[in-house]
Design a protein around this motif. Structure first.
Motif, PDB file in Angstrom:
ATOM      1  N   UNK A  93       0.779  -1.222   0.000  1.00 55.19           N
ATOM      2  CA  UNK A  93       0.000   0.000   0.000  1.00 55.19           C
ATOM      3  C   UNK A  93       0.816   1.280   0.000  1.00 55.19           C
ATOM      4  N   UNK A  94       2.114   1.197   0.280  1.00 48.57           N
ATOM      5  CA  UNK A  94       2.961   2.395   0.322  1.00 48.57           C
ATOM      6  C   UNK A  94       3.910   2.434  -0.874  1.00 48.57           C
ATOM      7  N   UNK A  95       3.556   1.748  -1.935  1.00 44.09           N
ATOM      8  CA  UNK A  95       4.418   1.689  -3.117  1.00 44.09           C
ATOM      9  C   UNK A  95       5.032   0.312  -3.270  1.00 44.09           C
ATOM     10  N   UNK A  96       5.436   0.035  -4.479  1.00 46.79           N
ATOM     11  CA  UNK A  96       6.004  -1.271  -4.805  1.00 46.79           C
ATOM     12  C   UNK A  96       7.460  -1.345  -4.361  1.00 46.79           C
ATOM     13  N   UNK A  97       7.833  -2.483  -3.784  1.00 47.30           N
ATOM     14  CA  UNK A  97       9.221  -2.765  -3.416  1.00 47.30           C
ATOM     15  C   UNK A  97       9.607  -4.089  -4.071  1.00 47.30           C
TER      16      UNK A  97
END
Length: 120
Positions: A93-97
């Motif tokens: 939910x806070x960006x793709x890693x």
């Protein structure tokens, strides 16, 4: 629809039909030794793939790597990772890693491949 050439001469990879159909999102990326001149060694699997699903070769498809990058652009950055790489795409939910599966370590952005057309 024409797919952009993100990476020139990037070859082809083996990809789960769940990714191709949109039933599942890209989750696992493993780079094996190439099996043919056009094969870049990447094997791309979805978050819903099971061992049984992947055991059936008819559930896998050979696609140009650029086509798979059009489905999930985060794959552009892993293009030149070495054979033996075992990675996972994590989206909390806070960006793709991109994470190394064995160590659980997030891959730092400076390690990602940048296509020639996007280099400064």
């Amino acid at each position: 629809m024409a797919v952009p050439e993100f990476i020139p001469n990037s070859g082809a990879c083996l990809v789960s039909k769940n990714v191709v159909s949109g039933a599942g999102r890209v989750r696992w990326m493993v780079r094996e030794n190439s099996q043919a001149p056009a094969d870049n060694g990447w094997r791309i699997f979805s978050h819903i793939d099971t061992s049984d699903y992947l055991a059936d070769a008819s559930n896998l498809q050979i696609l140009p790597f650029n086509d798979v990058c059009a489905i999930e652009p985060a794959l552009i950055g892993i293009y030149d990772f070495p054979v033996g790489s075992d990675l996972q795409l994590v989206d909390e939910g806070a960006g793709i890693k991109i994470v190394d599966t064995a160590s659980g370590r997030e891959i730092p952005p400076e390690n990602f491949y940048v296509p020639p057309s996007m280099r400064a």
